[in-house]
Design a protein around this motif. Structure first.
Motif, mmCIF file in Angstrom:
data_model
loop_
_atom_site.group_PDB
_atom_site.id
_atom_site.type_symbol
_atom_site.label_atom_id
_atom_site.label_comp_id
_atom_site.label_asym_id
_atom_site.label_seq_id
_atom_site.Cartn_x
_atom_site.Cartn_y
_atom_site.Cartn_z
ATOM 1 N N GLU A 241 -12.510 14.755 -6.370
ATOM 2 C CA GLU A 241 -12.590 16.170 -6.752
ATOM 3 C C GLU A 241 -11.391 16.949 -6.227
ATOM 4 O O GLU A 241 -10.853 17.819 -6.920
ATOM 5 C CB GLU A 241 -13.887 16.778 -6.218
ATOM 6 N N ALA A 242 -10.953 16.643 -5.003
ATOM 7 C CA ALA A 242 -9.803 17.339 -4.431
ATOM 8 C C ALA A 242 -8.538 17.018 -5.211
ATOM 9 O O ALA A 242 -7.686 17.893 -5.433
ATOM 10 C CB ALA A 242 -9.639 16.958 -2.965
ATOM 11 N N LEU A 243 -8.384 15.766 -5.637
ATOM 12 C CA LEU A 243 -7.235 15.402 -6.459
ATOM 13 C C LEU A 243 -7.263 16.139 -7.795
ATOM 14 O O LEU A 243 -6.236 16.643 -8.261
ATOM 15 C CB LEU A 243 -7.214 13.886 -6.683
ATOM 16 N N ALA A 244 -8.427 16.191 -8.410
ATOM 17 C CA ALA A 244 -8.547 16.892 -9.691
ATOM 18 C C ALA A 244 -8.214 18.368 -9.543
ATOM 19 O O ALA A 244 -7.623 18.974 -10.445
ATOM 20 C CB ALA A 244 -9.955 16.704 -10.253
ATOM 21 N N ALA A 245 -8.567 18.936 -8.388
ATOM 22 C CA ALA A 245 -8.305 20.357 -8.162
ATOM 23 C C ALA A 245 -6.817 20.669 -8.107
ATOM 24 O O ALA A 245 -6.406 21.800 -8.397
ATOM 25 C CB ALA A 245 -8.982 20.808 -6.864
ATOM 26 N N VAL A 246 -6.000 19.682 -7.746
ATOM 27 C CA VAL A 246 -4.549 19.895 -7.738
ATOM 28 C C VAL A 246 -3.889 19.269 -8.967
ATOM 29 O O VAL A 246 -2.676 19.091 -9.011
ATOM 30 C CB VAL A 246 -3.914 19.334 -6.441
ATOM 31 N N GLY A 247 -4.703 18.916 -9.962
ATOM 32 C CA GLY A 247 -4.176 18.440 -11.230
ATOM 33 C C GLY A 247 -3.850 16.967 -11.297
ATOM 34 O O GLY A 247 -3.158 16.524 -12.211
ATOM 35 N N VAL A 248 -4.364 16.176 -10.342
ATOM 36 C CA VAL A 248 -4.102 14.734 -10.331
ATOM 37 C C VAL A 248 -5.387 14.018 -10.734
ATOM 38 O O VAL A 248 -6.349 13.975 -9.965
ATOM 39 C CB VAL A 248 -3.632 14.263 -8.937
ATOM 40 N N THR A 249 -5.407 13.453 -11.920
ATOM 41 C CA THR A 249 -6.627 12.816 -12.422
ATOM 42 C C THR A 249 -6.439 11.354 -12.805
ATOM 43 O O THR A 249 -7.407 10.592 -12.808
ATOM 44 C CB THR A 249 -7.152 13.578 -13.656
ATOM 45 N N THR A 250 -5.215 10.961 -13.117
ATOM 46 C CA THR A 250 -4.963 9.585 -13.545
ATOM 47 C C THR A 250 -3.993 8.921 -12.583
ATOM 48 O O THR A 250 -2.901 9.441 -12.343
ATOM 49 C CB THR A 250 -4.364 9.551 -14.962
ATOM 50 N N PRO A 251 -4.354 7.786 -12.008
ATOM 51 C CA PRO A 251 -3.467 7.131 -11.033
ATOM 52 C C PRO A 251 -2.186 6.632 -11.682
ATOM 53 O O PRO A 251 -2.187 6.130 -12.806
ATOM 54 C CB PRO A 251 -4.306 5.952 -10.518
ATOM 55 N N PHE A 252 -1.095 6.766 -10.938
ATOM 56 C CA PHE A 252 0.152 6.133 -11.333
ATOM 57 C C PHE A 252 0.079 4.654 -10.946
ATOM 58 O O PHE A 252 -0.763 4.248 -10.141
ATOM 59 C CB PHE A 252 1.343 6.799 -10.646
ATOM 60 N N LYS B 232 4.078 7.571 -4.475
ATOM 61 C CA LYS B 232 3.695 6.855 -3.262
ATOM 62 C C LYS B 232 2.897 7.722 -2.294
ATOM 63 O O LYS B 232 2.078 7.193 -1.536
ATOM 64 C CB LYS B 232 4.945 6.303 -2.567
ATOM 65 N N THR B 233 3.115 9.038 -2.292
ATOM 66 C CA THR B 233 2.438 9.886 -1.304
ATOM 67 C C THR B 233 0.924 9.775 -1.414
ATOM 68 O O THR B 233 0.231 9.560 -0.413
ATOM 69 C CB THR B 233 2.881 11.354 -1.465
ATOM 70 N N TYR B 234 0.391 9.920 -2.605
ATOM 71 C CA TYR B 234 -1.066 9.795 -2.756
ATOM 72 C C TYR B 234 -1.525 8.358 -2.556
ATOM 73 O O TYR B 234 -2.678 8.118 -2.176
ATOM 74 C CB TYR B 234 -1.501 10.310 -4.128
ATOM 75 N N ALA B 235 -0.638 7.396 -2.789
ATOM 76 C CA ALA B 235 -1.018 5.993 -2.592
ATOM 77 C C ALA B 235 -1.362 5.709 -1.139
ATOM 78 O O ALA B 235 -2.232 4.885 -0.852
ATOM 79 C CB ALA B 235 0.111 5.072 -3.060
ATOM 80 N N PHE B 236 -0.686 6.387 -0.202
ATOM 81 C CA PHE B 236 -1.052 6.163 1.200
ATOM 82 C C PHE B 236 -1.929 7.275 1.767
ATOM 83 O O PHE B 236 -2.717 7.055 2.680
ATOM 84 C CB PHE B 236 0.188 5.954 2.081
ATOM 85 N N ALA B 237 -1.820 8.494 1.235
ATOM 86 C CA ALA B 237 -2.599 9.600 1.788
ATOM 87 C C ALA B 237 -4.087 9.454 1.498
ATOM 88 O O ALA B 237 -4.934 9.720 2.361
ATOM 89 C CB ALA B 237 -2.088 10.931 1.232
ATOM 90 N N VAL B 238 -4.426 9.025 0.285
ATOM 91 C CA VAL B 238 -5.845 8.938 -0.088
ATOM 92 C C VAL B 238 -6.608 7.935 0.773
ATOM 93 O O VAL B 238 -7.654 8.275 1.336
ATOM 94 C CB VAL B 238 -5.979 8.624 -1.596
ATOM 95 N N ALA C 265 2.382 19.122 2.785
ATOM 96 C CA ALA C 265 1.957 20.069 1.748
ATOM 97 C C ALA C 265 1.117 19.378 0.680
ATOM 98 O O ALA C 265 0.178 19.977 0.129
ATOM 99 C CB ALA C 265 3.181 20.726 1.119
ATOM 100 N N SER C 266 1.425 18.109 0.384
ATOM 101 C CA SER C 266 0.671 17.378 -0.636
ATOM 102 C C SER C 266 -0.717 16.983 -0.149
ATOM 103 O O SER C 266 -1.679 17.000 -0.921
ATOM 104 C CB SER C 266 1.443 16.118 -1.058
ATOM 105 N N ILE C 267 -0.811 16.593 1.119
ATOM 106 C CA ILE C 267 -2.088 16.068 1.595
ATOM 107 C C ILE C 267 -2.989 17.133 2.209
ATOM 108 O O ILE C 267 -4.195 16.900 2.353
ATOM 109 C CB ILE C 267 -1.892 14.922 2.600
ATOM 110 N N ARG D 96 -7.734 17.948 9.737
ATOM 111 C CA ARG D 96 -6.632 18.855 10.065
ATOM 112 C C ARG D 96 -5.319 18.086 10.104
ATOM 113 O O ARG D 96 -5.250 16.982 10.639
ATOM 114 C CB ARG D 96 -6.882 19.522 11.419
ATOM 115 N N THR D 97 -4.252 18.689 9.525
ATOM 116 C CA THR D 97 -2.935 18.065 9.495
ATOM 117 C C THR D 97 -1.938 18.897 10.290
ATOM 118 O O THR D 97 -2.130 20.099 10.507
ATOM 119 C CB THR D 97 -2.427 17.904 8.048
#
Length: 474
Positions: free
Chosen positions: A26-37, A63-69, A104-106, A116-117
Motif C-alpha cells: 500500500e505504501a508503494l502504491a501511495a507513491v505511484g509504484v505498483t509494478t516491480p522492475f 535498485k533502491t526499492y529492491a533493497f529497501a522493501v 527520501a525514497s524510503i 524511523r530513518t
C-alpha cells in the motif's frame, strides 16, 4: 569462499505476489509504484526470505526499492524499542546526494510501518546527526567517512544491526572507500543479512562478497551497458564552436544535465551558459552541502533547466524527466560514461545522450564507445545544424539579462559597487533577486541571439553559501 548461485526469477505483475507485506504494498502504491522492475522482481523473494543477495543492475534500474522493501519488511516483522545510537539496519552509500535520495525514497515506506530513518554524511555540522542518533533510529543511511567519525566519537554502535545494504558498491571502490567499508562491516554482527547492489562487479567488490556475504544468491538483471533504446550521438565540433552548440542544446525545452571533467571546468561552463542566457547551475565538490542541496532542488523544480556537474552527479542522482545528457567533456573511462548516461531514460522514461567531440578527442571517444558497447551516430556539424533541433526539439528559450545598475563613483575613484566586498547574506540576497528577475524575463531566441550577455543570476545563486576546497564527499 562462499558459493554464489545465480538465479533468475520471472518478473511478477505485483509486489504482493513476491511476498511483500500488505502495508508496504500500500505504501508503494501511495507513491505511484505498483509494478516491480526486473531487478526488484528478481531479488525481492530471496531478500525477503532473509538470504544474502548480490544484485547487479545498471543505474536507474530500480535498485533502491529492491533493497529497501525487504529491509523494512524484516524490521517491521520484529518490532523492537529504539535504543540510542544503536540502529537496526544500515545502508551505506558513496555520496551525500545518493544517501539523501535513498532516505527520501524510503522514508514514506518506513513511516507506513512505524520505522524511523536518519541520514549521516559529511560536509554539514554533526550536531543534528548526533541528536538524531541519540533519539534512536531504525534505519541509518550513511556515507562511510562520517559514520566512522561518529563511531570513533562514541555516538553510534553497529552491534545491533540486523541487515546491511551496500549501494553502488563499485563506486565506493572507485572513490577508495573500501578500507573504511570493511572497518564498518567488521563491526556489524556476522549473522546480519547483507545485500550488495552494484552496476559492475569488479575485483574490489568480489573481495567484499567473499568476506562478508554468506552463500549469496546472485542476480545479474541488467548488463552494465547503456540502454539500447536510448539514442547516443557524438557531435564532432571545433573548440571555438563547442559552446555555441552546447547553448543550442541546453536552451531547448526540458531538463539538461551537462557533465564536465573537473570542478573548475564545471564552474566555467556554468558561467558561460548563464552569460549566454541559459538558466544553469553547478554541482561539484567545491560547493558546500547547503549549496549542493539547493541547486539540486532548483534543478528538480525546474527553476534552473540545466545542471552542470562533475562525476559527482554520475551516480545516485535521480531527477525525473532529464531529457538530455551532454558529455561536454568526454569522461576518461567507459564506466563513467555509462553512469553519466544513466541519468536520463531512467525507470522506463525516454532520453537522449550527446557527446561533444573535438579533433583531439576522436580516438578517446571511439574507445569509450567500444568499451561501453554502443554505436553512436557521429555527425560533424556547426551551430545551427538541423540535427540539433532533432536531438533536442522545441523552441529555444533563453533568459534576458537583468538591467544593470549604474555604477556610482566614490572618492577613491572606484565604483561604489566595488568599494567593499559583499557579505555572505548580501551575496545570497543579490543572487536570489537576480534569479527572480531572470526567471521573470525569459524569451525565445533565434540561433543568432544565443550569445546574449546575462548577469550571472543562476550562477550567483548556485555559489552562495560556504564552499569547501578539496577532499572527497563522504
Amino acid at each position: 569462499m562462499a558459493v554464489r548461485r545465480p538465479r533468475s526469477t520471472a518478473p511478477s505483475t505485483a509486489f504482493g505476489e513476491l511476498g511483500v507485506p500488505a502495508a508496504l504494498v500500500e505504501a508503494l502504491a501511495a507513491v505511484g509504484v505498483t509494478t516491480p522492475f526486473p531487478i526488484q522482481a528478481a531479488t525481492l523473494p530471496d531478500a525477503l526470505a532473509g538470504r544474502d543477495v548480490l544484485g547487479r543492475g545498471r543505474t536507474g534500474s530500480g535498485k533502491t526499492y529492491a533493497f529497501a522493501v525487504p529491509l523494512l519488511a524484516r524490521l517491521a516483522a520484529r518490532p523492537a524499542s529504539r535504543r540510542p545510537g544503536r540502529p537496526r539496519a544500515l545502508i551505506l552509500a558513496p555520496t551525500r546526494e545518493l544517501a539523501t535520495q535513498i532516505e527520501a525514497s524510503i522514508a514514506p515506506l518506513a513511516a507506513a510501518v512505524k520505522l524511523r530513518t536518519l541520514t549521516v554524511f559529511g560536509g554539514v555540522a554533526a550536531d543534528r546527526q548526533i541528536a538524531g542518533l541519540r533519539s534512536g533510529v531504525d534505519v541509518l543511511v550513511a556515507c562511510p567517512g562520517r559514520l566512522l567519525d561518529h563511531i570513533e566519537n562514541g555516538h553510534v554502535s553497529l552491534d545491533a544491526v540486523e541487515a546491511t545494504v551496500l549501494d553502488e558498491a563499485d563506486h565506493m571502490a572507485d572513490l577508495g572507500f573500501l578500507p573504511v567499508v570493511r572497518r564498518l562491516l567488521d563491526q556489524t554482527p556476522r549473522r546480519a543479512q547483507r545485500l550488495l547492489f552494484s552496476a559492475t562487479l569488479d575485483a574490489g567488490i568480489d573481495v567484499l562478497v567473499r568476506r562478508y556475504l554468506v552463500d549469496p544468491v546472485t542476480h545479474n538483471v541488467d548488463a552494465a551497458s547503456a540502454p539500447a533504446a536510448v539514442p547516443h550521438h557524438v557531435l564532432h565540433v571545433t573548440h571555438q564552436e563547442r559552446l555555441s552548440v552546447l547553448v543550442d542544446l541546453a536552451a531547448a525545452p526540458g531538463r539538461t544535465l551537462v557533465f564536465a571533467r573537473t570542478k573548475r571546468r564545471a564552474k566555467t561552463l556554468t558561467r558561460q551558459l548563464v552569460e549566454a542566457g541559459v538558466p544553469a547551475i553547478e554541482l561539484h565538490g567545491n560547493l558546500g552541502q547547503s549549496a549542493r542541496s539547493r541547486n539540486l532542488t532548483a534543478f528538480a523544480a525546474g527553476s534552473a533547466t540545466t545542471l552542470v556537474a562533475t562525476d559527482i552527479a554520475a551516480r545516485g542522482i535521480h531527477v525525473d524527466d532529464v531529457a538530455l545528457v551532454v558529455h561536454a567533456d568526454p569522461p576518461a573511462e567507459y564506466k563513467a560514461y555509462l553512469h553519466r548516461s544513466g541519468r536520463t531514460a531512467r525507470a522506463g522514461a525516454t532520453g537522449t545522450v550527446v557527446t561533444l567531440m573535438t579533433d583531439d578527442q576522436i580516438d578517446g571517444v571511439r574507445q569509450l564507445a567500444r568499451q561501453a558497447g554502443i554505436t553512436p551516430t557521429t555527425t560533424r556539424l556547426r551551430p545551427g545544424h538541423p540535427l540539433l533541433a532533432q536531438i533536442a526539439p522545441g523552441p529555444r528559450t533563453l533568459v534576458a539579462p537583468p538591467a544593470a545598475e549604474p555604477a556610482k563613483a566614490t572618492g577613491r575613484g572606484r565604483s561604489r559597487a566595488s568599494a567593499a566586498p559583499k557579505t555572505t547574506s548580501q551575496r545570497r540576497k543579490t543572487g536570489s533577486q537576480a534569479a527572480g528577475s531572470a526567471r521573470g524575463s525569459r524569451h525565445t531566441a533565434t540561433p543568432a541571439a544565443r550569445q546574449v550577455s546575462s548577469a550571472a543570476a543562476f550562477s550567483a545563486g548556485s555559489r552562495a553559501g560556504t564552499t569547501r576546497r578539496g577532499g572527497r564527499p563522504r
